[in-house]
Structures are given as C-alpha cells and as structure tokens.
Design a protein around this motif. Sequence first.
Motif, short mmCIF file in Angstrom:
data_model
loop_
_atom_site.label_atom_id
_atom_site.label_comp_id
_atom_site.label_asym_id
_atom_site.label_seq_id
_atom_site.Cartn_x
_atom_site.Cartn_y
_atom_site.Cartn_z
N ARG A 138 0.87 -1.17 0.00
CA ARG A 138 0.00 0.00 0.00
C ARG A 138 0.91 1.22 0.00
NH1 ARG A 138 -2.43 0.81 4.69
NH2 ARG A 138 -4.21 1.88 3.82
N ILE A 139 0.36 2.36 -0.44
CA ILE A 139 1.14 3.59 -0.46
C ILE A 139 0.39 4.72 0.22
CG2 ILE A 139 2.49 3.04 -2.53
CD1 ILE A 139 0.56 4.81 -4.15
N GLU A 140 1.16 5.73 0.59
CA GLU A 140 0.59 6.98 1.09
C GLU A 140 1.03 8.07 0.12
OE1 GLU A 140 0.52 8.70 5.39
OE2 GLU A 140 2.35 9.45 4.38
N ILE A 141 0.06 8.69 -0.54
CA ILE A 141 0.33 9.78 -1.47
C ILE A 141 0.11 11.08 -0.72
CG2 ILE A 141 -0.41 10.92 -3.59
CD1 ILE A 141 -1.26 8.14 -4.61
N SER A 142 1.02 12.00 -0.89
CA SER A 142 0.90 13.31 -0.27
C SER A 142 0.85 14.36 -1.37
CB SER A 142 2.09 13.56 0.65
OG SER A 142 1.97 14.78 1.31
N LEU A 151 0.76 21.67 -6.66
CA LEU A 151 2.14 22.14 -6.63
C LEU A 151 3.13 20.98 -6.56
CD1 LEU A 151 1.73 25.07 -4.08
CD2 LEU A 151 1.70 25.21 -6.58
N HIS A 152 2.77 19.95 -5.78
CA HIS A 152 3.72 18.86 -5.55
C HIS A 152 2.93 17.59 -5.18
CE1 HIS A 152 7.52 17.00 -4.54
NE2 HIS A 152 6.98 16.56 -3.42
N ILE A 153 3.43 16.45 -5.63
CA ILE A 153 2.84 15.17 -5.26
C ILE A 153 3.96 14.14 -5.15
CG2 ILE A 153 2.36 14.53 -7.67
CD1 ILE A 153 -0.26 13.20 -6.63
N ASN A 154 3.89 13.31 -4.12
CA ASN A 154 4.86 12.23 -3.96
C ASN A 154 4.19 11.10 -3.17
OD1 ASN A 154 4.96 12.96 -1.26
ND2 ASN A 154 6.93 13.95 -1.41
#
Length: 158
Positions: A138-142, A151-154
């Motif tokens: 699973r992942i956590e996207i911020s 502006l930003h995604i990771n």
Amino acid sequence: MYQYTLCFIERADEILLLNRQKAPWMGSWNGVGGKIEQGESLLHSIKREITEETGIPANAYQIRDIGVMKWFVSGENLGGMHLFIAKLPEDYLYPTPKATEEGILDFKKKTWILNPENTGIVNNLPYILQHIPLKPNRIEISTDYQENILLHINHQTL
C-alpha cells in the motif's frame, strides 16, 4: 482514519471514471467514492459507494485497498481519503456513457487518462494510476495544493 474513499474501477486497459456534476472537481473526470458513514468499515463503505454510483454489484469485481492520499492546501493539512482499485472481468458488460445523479460515467482508456495534454481529469489522477502498488503493498500519497493547483505530489510505501 480519513472520512472519504475513492476507487478506480478497472476493466482491461480502461478505468470507469465519473465526470462530476458538483464540487469538488465539478466537470472533471475522477474515480467513484464518497464519505464513510458512521460505523461503516472501509470496505463496506467503498462497496456501497460503487453500487450507489454505478449500479455494479460487489460480486462483479475484486477490490483491493491500495493506500491513502492526504492533501495539503497552502501548507495546511486538510485530511485525506482511502484509495481502492476494483478489477472487473475483461468481458464485463457495462454500457457507457451513463448519466447518473453524480455525473456521467464512462470507461476511459488508460492512455487517454495518462496523456499529459489531458486537462479534463482531476490533476492527481495520472500520478495515482501510475503508482498503484503491487499486492500486498500500500502507499501513502501526499499532495500539496494552492487553491486547485497541484504544486507537488509524492508517495511512500506503507
């Protein structure tokens, strides 16, 4: 636990998307989902939302929790949502486009969704679809927004 769920319903090389009738993201294509009701489990909530928004019964797909997405606006944490992917059989019949109370449902090719020239989709959708983890990860996207501008995604693995 966040208050919202979002699911991407996959059939072969297509994703069933909803062109939203109302805010947030009115007029943009996105997955289906909604608010978790009091006392509801995550899985029950997303299956209920899928049935309510699409009419597709829970026994028609295999569903998997792929993580969470949290969003910040001008540095302020505004919460997040639980992310799922549901896989329909390749031959599953579901005529689209289909007008609903929530908006218009239609299957869109992944290449169309991921095209950098596509301005009609929610701006974090291509990133999410490109980073869906393999089972059982699973992942956590911020995400970081200023108004509706991404502006930003990771992401990181949970």
